[in-house]
Design an enzyme around this catalytic site. Structure first.
Site, PDB file in Angstrom:
ATOM      1  N   TYR A  31     -63.771-100.176  26.840  1.00 23.72           N
ATOM      2  CA  TYR A  31     -64.867-100.168  27.242  1.00 23.72           C
ATOM      3  C   TYR A  31     -65.941 -99.437  26.347  1.00 23.72           C
ATOM      4  CZ  TYR A  31     -65.305 -95.270  29.084  1.00 23.72           C
ATOM      5  OH  TYR A  31     -65.351 -94.042  29.202  1.00 23.72           O
ATOM      6  N   ARG A  50     -66.923 -98.882  17.252  1.00 20.60           N
ATOM      7  CA  ARG A  50     -66.055 -98.228  17.944  1.00 20.60           C
ATOM      8  C   ARG A  50     -65.257 -99.189  18.937  1.00 20.60           C
ATOM      9  NH1 ARG A  50     -68.006 -93.035  21.263  1.00 20.60           N
ATOM     10  NH2 ARG A  50     -68.880 -94.519  22.805  1.00 20.60           N
ATOM     11  N   HIS A 101     -44.787-105.485  31.660  1.00 18.66           N
ATOM     12  CA  HIS A 101     -45.390-104.438  30.920  1.00 18.66           C
ATOM     13  C   HIS A 101     -45.993-104.904  29.455  1.00 18.66           C
ATOM     14  CE1 HIS A 101     -44.161-101.650  33.978  1.00 18.66           C
ATOM     15  NE2 HIS A 101     -44.714-100.585  33.525  1.00 18.66           N
ATOM     16  N   LYS A 145     -61.221 -95.735  23.321  1.00 14.59           N
ATOM     17  CA  LYS A 145     -62.160 -95.560  24.635  1.00 14.59           C
ATOM     18  C   LYS A 145     -61.655 -96.681  25.676  1.00 14.59           C
ATOM     19  CE  LYS A 145     -67.197 -95.017  25.729  1.00 14.59           C
ATOM     20  NZ  LYS A 145     -66.907 -93.726  26.379  1.00 14.59           N
ATOM     21  N   GLU A 177     -63.356 -81.290  24.758  1.00 13.69           N
ATOM     22  CA  GLU A 177     -64.575 -82.051  24.921  1.00 13.69           C
ATOM     23  C   GLU A 177     -64.545 -82.204  26.570  1.00 13.69           C
ATOM     24  OE1 GLU A 177     -64.417 -86.239  23.940  1.00 13.69           O
ATOM     25  OE2 GLU A 177     -62.057 -86.338  24.375  1.00 13.69           O
ATOM     26  N   LEU A 201     -62.699 -88.153  21.684  1.00 11.17           N
ATOM     27  CA  LEU A 201     -63.480 -89.478  21.520  1.00 11.17           C
ATOM     28  C   LEU A 201     -64.421 -88.956  20.609  1.00 11.17           C
ATOM     29  CD1 LEU A 201     -63.789 -92.364  22.829  1.00 11.17           C
ATOM     30  CD2 LEU A 201     -66.015 -91.512  23.548  1.00 11.17           C
TER      31      LEU A 201
HETATM   32  N1  PDD Z   1     -68.333 -91.278  27.875  1.00 15.51           N
HETATM   33  N2  PDD Z   1     -65.990 -87.838  25.124  1.00 15.51           N
HETATM   34  C1  PDD Z   1     -65.448 -88.632  26.389  1.00 15.51           C
HETATM   35  C2  PDD Z   1     -64.173 -88.450  26.761  1.00 15.51           C
HETATM   36  C3  PDD Z   1     -66.476 -89.552  26.780  1.00 15.51           C
HETATM   37  O1  PDD Z   1     -65.923 -90.574  27.808  1.00 15.51           O
HETATM   38  C4  PDD Z   1     -67.621 -89.968  26.267  1.00 15.51           C
HETATM   39  C5  PDD Z   1     -68.771 -90.904  26.759  1.00 15.51           C
HETATM   40  C6  PDD Z   1     -68.103 -88.997  25.193  1.00 15.51           C
HETATM   41  C7  PDD Z   1     -69.569 -89.152  24.387  1.00 15.51           C
HETATM   42  O2  PDD Z   1     -69.610 -90.272  23.653  1.00 15.51           O
HETATM   43  P1  PDD Z   1     -70.878 -91.061  23.359  1.00 15.51           P
HETATM   44  O3  PDD Z   1     -71.745 -90.001  22.889  1.00 15.51           O
HETATM   45  O4  PDD Z   1     -70.619 -92.081  22.473  1.00 15.51           O
HETATM   46  O5  PDD Z   1     -71.504 -91.265  24.702  1.00 15.51           O
HETATM   47  C8  PDD Z   1     -66.998 -87.870  24.771  1.00 15.51           C
HETATM   48  C9  PDD Z   1     -69.118 -92.370  28.510  1.00 15.51           C
HETATM   49  C10 PDD Z   1     -70.714 -92.226  28.837  1.00 15.51           C
HETATM   50  C11 PDD Z   1     -68.600 -92.932  29.935  1.00 15.51           C
HETATM   51  O6  PDD Z   1     -67.385 -93.080  30.062  1.00 15.51           O
HETATM   52  O7  PDD Z   1     -69.310 -93.084  30.737  1.00 15.51           O
END
Ligand code: PDD
Length: 283
Positions: A31, A50, A101, A145, A177, A201
């Site tokens: 996603y 990405r 699977h 992601k 993170e 990520l």
């Molecule tokens: N999440 N790390 C993780 C584990 C994340 O899920 C996200 C973003 C980020 C930040 O990435 P970015 O700057 O590209 O949004 C870092 C989104 C917002 C979500 O899962 O809703």
């Protein structure tokens, strides 16, 4: 609310997904979440790249004749969000097939997307937030992601229950993170954030923030942040699509610095806001 599903825009209550969709049975999908600033999709190119990377890593064929940028713009228009603050969510799963699977021979990827109004967290931007540290229980491909987010969900829930904004995930003694954001601290005047690896990520807001640091002459070390060093941090912050630059003023029960957003965080936060404004103006 109008959503997008497999080539069609339709009312959400008419969107139907097969119960044997592999996203439902196996969390087998990827996603993206983008911020739309009054119709401007922030750093869209990086999000599409990405998405492509995640889908390739999961060996899900990119769906034919699917232009994510047009889907996102159309969703904003159809939901009267083209001139508003919004987020756009897009998901591709491997598709529906009897539960086994290994990859099905002939499943067609399921593409689902929606746009939602978004309220900037202005109060939290001003006051800063609390985070808690929790053990990182995720797999070793956090660079993908993937919709398989159960450890993130559990960590975030733990944060909510502790009255915190975010959970910072700690693996092998390093604060990597957040559950949905990247994390940085200021140690001896240098911004430290975990380097890109399979354990984080590669956040697009992180990338933008690091670019701004370079423009502002803020020294940066992409270096693992030891959990033991968190108590020495003068400042801390989160980066993310829904956070931009979010000051962190408390980690667990300990104040960060004076317990107020620090000067470097403020500078970066403002630079991020200004950059967003500039992107919007350029269209
Ligand atoms: N999440 N790390 C993780 C584990 C994340 O899920 C996200 C973003 C980020 C930040 O990435 P970015 O700057 O590209 O949004 C870092 C989104 C917002 C979500 O899962 O809703």
């Amino acid at each position: 609310m109008t959503v997008y599903l497999n080539g069609e825009f339709l009312p959400k209550d008419q969107a139907r997904i097969a119960p044997d969709d592999r996203a439902f049975l196996f969390a087998d999908g990827a996603y993206e979440v983008l911020r739309a600033y009054r119709g401007h999709l922030f750093r869209a190119r990086e999000h599409w790249d990405r998405f492509d990377y995640s889908l390739k890593a999961l060996r899900i064929a990119s769906p034919a004749n699917t232009d994510f940028a047009s889907i996102a713009s159309e969703l904003l228009k159809r939901n009267n969000l083209a001139d508003a603050e919004a987020t756009v969510y897009l998901q591709v799963s491997r598709g529906a097939a009897p539960r086994k699977h290994a990859f099905p021979a002939d499943a067609t990827p399921t593409v689902y997307a929606f746009a939602a109004p978004f309220a900037n967290p202005v109060e939290k931007w001003a006051s800063g937030v609390k985070v808690i540290t929790v053990p990182d229980q995720r797999w070793a491909r956090c660079d993908i992601k993937s919709v398989s987010l159960l450890p993130n969900v559990l960590a975030n829930q733990q944060a909510q229950e502790a009255g915190a904004h975010e959970a910072v995930l700690v693996r092998d003694g390093f604060a990597l993170e957040g559950s949905l954001s990247n994390f940085a601290v200021v140690l001896d005047g240098v911004l430290h954030t975990a380097p890109r690896s399979n354990y984080i990520l590669p956040g697009i807001s992180r990338l933008v923030a690091l670019g701004l640091c370079s423009a502002l002459d803020i020294p940066v070390k992409e270096f693992p942040v030891a959990e033991a060093d968190l108590k020495c941090a003068a400042e801390a912050m989160l980066f993310g699509t829904t956070n931009e630059v979010m000051p962190v003023v408390q980690i667990n029960e300990r104040k960060v610095g004076e317990g107020q957003p620090g000067p470097l965080t403020r500078k970066l936060q403002q630079a991020f806001r200004d950059y967003v404004g500039e992107c919007q103006r350029r269209g």
